[in-house]
Design a protein around this motif. Structure first.
Motif, PDB file in Angstrom:
ATOM      1  N   PRO A 233       6.926  61.952  17.251  1.00 15.98           N
ATOM      2  CA  PRO A 233       6.259  61.197  18.325  1.00 15.98           C
ATOM      3  C   PRO A 233       5.460  62.150  19.216  1.00 15.98           C
ATOM      4  CG  PRO A 233       8.618  61.351  18.722  1.00 15.98           C
ATOM      5  CD  PRO A 233       8.385  61.924  17.355  1.00 15.98           C
ATOM      6  N   PRO A 234       4.418  61.634  19.877  1.00 15.19           N
ATOM      7  CA  PRO A 234       3.539  62.504  20.671  1.00 15.19           C
ATOM      8  C   PRO A 234       4.293  63.321  21.719  1.00 15.19           C
ATOM      9  CG  PRO A 234       2.699  60.240  20.631  1.00 15.19           C
ATOM     10  CD  PRO A 234       4.003  60.230  19.893  1.00 15.19           C
ATOM     11  N   CYS A 235       5.330  62.729  22.326  1.00 13.81           N
ATOM     12  CA  CYS A 235       6.082  63.445  23.368  1.00 13.81           C
ATOM     13  C   CYS A 235       6.742  64.691  22.789  1.00 13.81           C
ATOM     14  CB  CYS A 235       7.143  62.531  23.981  1.00 13.81           C
ATOM     15  SG  CYS A 235       8.166  61.701  22.732  1.00 13.81           S
ATOM     16  N   CYS A 307      12.849  56.454  25.602  1.00 13.95           N
ATOM     17  CA  CYS A 307      11.511  56.534  26.208  1.00 13.95           C
ATOM     18  C   CYS A 307      11.569  56.340  27.728  1.00 13.95           C
ATOM     19  CB  CYS A 307      10.587  55.478  25.593  1.00 13.95           C
ATOM     20  SG  CYS A 307      10.326  55.733  23.831  1.00 13.95           S
ATOM     21  N   MET A 310      12.476  59.555  29.217  1.00 14.25           N
ATOM     22  CA  MET A 310      11.371  60.501  29.011  1.00 14.25           C
ATOM     23  C   MET A 310      10.264  60.221  30.039  1.00 14.25           C
ATOM     24  SD  MET A 310      12.005  62.509  26.344  1.00 14.25           S
ATOM     25  CE  MET A 310      10.490  63.056  25.571  1.00 14.25           C
ATOM     26  N   CYS A 316       6.960  61.820  28.745  1.00 12.82           N
ATOM     27  CA  CYS A 316       6.259  60.919  27.824  1.00 12.82           C
ATOM     28  C   CYS A 316       4.769  61.244  27.926  1.00 12.82           C
ATOM     29  CB  CYS A 316       6.526  59.467  28.227  1.00 12.82           C
ATOM     30  SG  CYS A 316       5.479  58.288  27.355  1.00 12.82           S
ATOM     31  N   VAL A 317       4.238  61.894  26.887  1.00 14.31           N
ATOM     32  CA  VAL A 317       2.861  62.388  26.932  1.00 14.31           C
ATOM     33  C   VAL A 317       2.075  61.825  25.752  1.00 14.31           C
ATOM     34  CG1 VAL A 317       1.441  64.491  26.794  1.00 14.31           C
ATOM     35  CG2 VAL A 317       3.573  64.513  28.072  1.00 14.31           C
ATOM     36  N   PRO A 319       1.241  58.712  24.746  1.00 18.55           N
ATOM     37  CA  PRO A 319       1.794  57.632  23.906  1.00 18.55           C
ATOM     38  C   PRO A 319       0.681  56.943  23.131  1.00 18.55           C
ATOM     39  CG  PRO A 319       1.819  57.013  26.232  1.00 18.55           C
ATOM     40  CD  PRO A 319       1.439  58.466  26.181  1.00 18.55           C
ATOM     41  N   CYS A 323       3.920  53.451  20.102  1.00 19.97           N
ATOM     42  CA  CYS A 323       4.825  53.563  21.252  1.00 19.97           C
ATOM     43  C   CYS A 323       5.033  52.208  21.946  1.00 19.97           C
ATOM     44  CB  CYS A 323       4.289  54.587  22.256  1.00 19.97           C
ATOM     45  SG  CYS A 323       4.381  56.281  21.640  1.00 19.97           S
ATOM     46  N   ILE A 326       8.230  50.516  20.370  1.00 17.45           N
ATOM     47  CA  ILE A 326       9.532  51.173  20.228  1.00 17.45           C
ATOM     48  C   ILE A 326      10.047  51.567  21.609  1.00 17.45           C
ATOM     49  CG2 ILE A 326       9.223  52.062  17.862  1.00 17.45           C
ATOM     50  CD1 ILE A 326       8.752  54.463  20.607  1.00 17.45           C
ATOM     51  N   PRO A 329      12.205  57.763  21.040  1.00 15.78           N
ATOM     52  CA  PRO A 329      11.440  58.673  20.169  1.00 15.78           C
ATOM     53  C   PRO A 329      11.993  58.736  18.741  1.00 15.78           C
ATOM     54  CG  PRO A 329      11.813  59.706  22.289  1.00 15.78           C
ATOM     55  CD  PRO A 329      12.603  58.427  22.299  1.00 15.78           C
TER      56      PRO A 329
HETATM   57  S1  SF4 Z   1       6.598  56.088  24.427  1.00 11.88           S
HETATM   58 FE1  SF4 Z   1       8.471  57.103  23.760  1.00 11.88          FE
HETATM   59  S2  SF4 Z   1       8.019  57.922  21.727  1.00 11.88           S
HETATM   60 FE2  SF4 Z   1       6.061  57.408  22.655  1.00 11.88          FE
HETATM   61  S3  SF4 Z   1       5.374  59.321  23.603  1.00 11.88           S
HETATM   62 FE3  SF4 Z   1       6.467  58.184  25.175  1.00 11.88          FE
HETATM   63  S4  SF4 Z   1       8.580  58.895  25.083  1.00 11.88           S
HETATM   64 FE4  SF4 Z   1       7.578  59.530  23.186  1.00 11.88          FE
END
Ligand code: SF4
Length: 357
Positions: A233-235, A307, A310, A316-317, A319, A323, A326, A329
């Protein structure tokens, strides 16, 4: 309730027809075994075959099995099930509407009104103003294109690989149908999981257990032990890049990336190796933390933060579209692995093996 509603139960008019017929779902799940059976088949076939099986002969059974299937999916409440089910409904709808678009009116046998046209579907999804026919195919407004194509796999769909004419993206008829398939998938997944009244939930216990069994037999957890950084995932990609750039990470960020890597199956040694490039991550401390997260030196095995956590820590970076569907992550990673072909996974594994050699 007509044949078109049974064939395309996600249409707004199908929903209205069910409401206007005064159907009581609690009564249906209690007394209509044929509807519950077909609903169960929709869900289990979506899990195993990514389509929803043969339609029931009865229009009523076929149509009502759709809302009951959504209820069953909601009661099981697994991200992977929501995705597989929505994909199954969308794949079957795609087969049907492609068939409708190409059926010659003169050759159509009976019940022509059960079919939909491309224009019907564009109108259904409020896309009529954003899609214009051209000599070669269609032009799609860039915002609409991005919205629908972002969940479709394949480099060809990325905007950087497309022509862009004055804010519009040219697509072929077949590609437009792929975008419509995605609109169906998004519509089916929208609102899932639903909150289900007890009176309905208590009648569907057997169906729910059966779906859970089918899911467990698929052994979806097998894939989560595969390490494919391209699908993180991007984060987590962002945190990993920061580790490898040598940045100092606050405790919550360090815990998040370490727990994520441990949860997807990396050993303490492998995590220490990844962190070696960052002098701020002393080996001893990394070993201690990783063993602790993995439950080696503590009674608990820790899971990477959801998330919501996060987000609250600013971790959370970038997204992306996935994303939106869900809440964890690990679910993001699981969904990406689920979407990837075995061949692609093999390629990634080979690349990783070569780079480690
Ligand atoms: S929404 Fe969740 S999975 Fe997506 S970048 Fe943010 S923390 Fe990570």
């Amino acid at each position: 309730m007509d044949a078109r509603h049974a064939r395309y139960p996600f249409l707004a008019s199908a929903r209205t027809a069910v409401q206007e017929a005064g159907v009581d779902l609690a009564d249906v799940v209690q007394n209509d075994d044929a509807v519950v059976e077909r609903a169960l088949e929709r869900v289990t076939t979506a899990v195993t075959d990514r389509e929803i099986g043969e339609a029931a002969h009865s229009t009523r059974v076929e149509l009502l099995s759709y809302p009951v299937a959504r209820v069953i999916v909601s009661l099981v409440d697994e991200n992977i099930l929501v995705r597989r089910y929505a994909q199954g409904e969308a794949n079957t709808a795609y087969e049907r509407f492609r068939d409708d678009f190409t059926t010659d009116d003169d050759l159509a046998s009976v019940g022509g009104d059960e079919r939909v046209s491309r224009d019907d579907l564009l109108r259904e999804f409020d896309l009529r103003d954003h899609v214009t026919p051209t000599e070669e195919g269609f032009d799609v407004g860039v915002a609409t294109y991005l919205l629908l194509s972002s969940s479709i796999r394949g480099e060809d769909w990325r905007l950087v690989n497309r022509r862009l004419d004055d804010g519009r993206v040219p697509v072929s008829g077949l590609e437009l149908d792929d975008l419509l398939r995605q609109a169906v998938e998004d519509r089916v997944a929208d609102g899932l999981p639903l909150s289900v009244p007890d009176a309905i939930g208590s009648e569907l216990g057997e169906a729910v257990s059966e779906v859970k069994t089918v899911l467990s037999e698929l052994d979806l957890t097998r894939d989560i032990d595969t390490v494919v950084p391209e699908l993180f995932p991007p984060c987590m990609t962002n945190l990993l890049e920061r580790v490898q750039r040598g940045d100092h990470l606050p405790h919550h960020s360090r815990f998040a990336i370490t727990a994520f890597l441990a949860n997807i199956g990396l050993s303490t040694d492998e995590i220490v190796q990844i962190y070696e490039v960052n002098p701020g991550f002393g080996e001893e401390m990394t070993r201690y933390q990783t063993d602790h997260i993995q439950g080696e030196s503590s009674p608990t095995e820790y899971t990477a933060p959801a998330c919501a956590t996060m987000k609250s820590y600013g971790d959370c970076v970038n997204p992306d579209a996935l994303c939106d569907h869900i809440s964890h992550p690990l679910s993001y990673y699981e969904a990406k692995l689920d979407d990837a072909d075995e061949d692609e996974l093999d390629d990634w594994r080979d690349q990783n093996d070569q780079s480690e050699a």
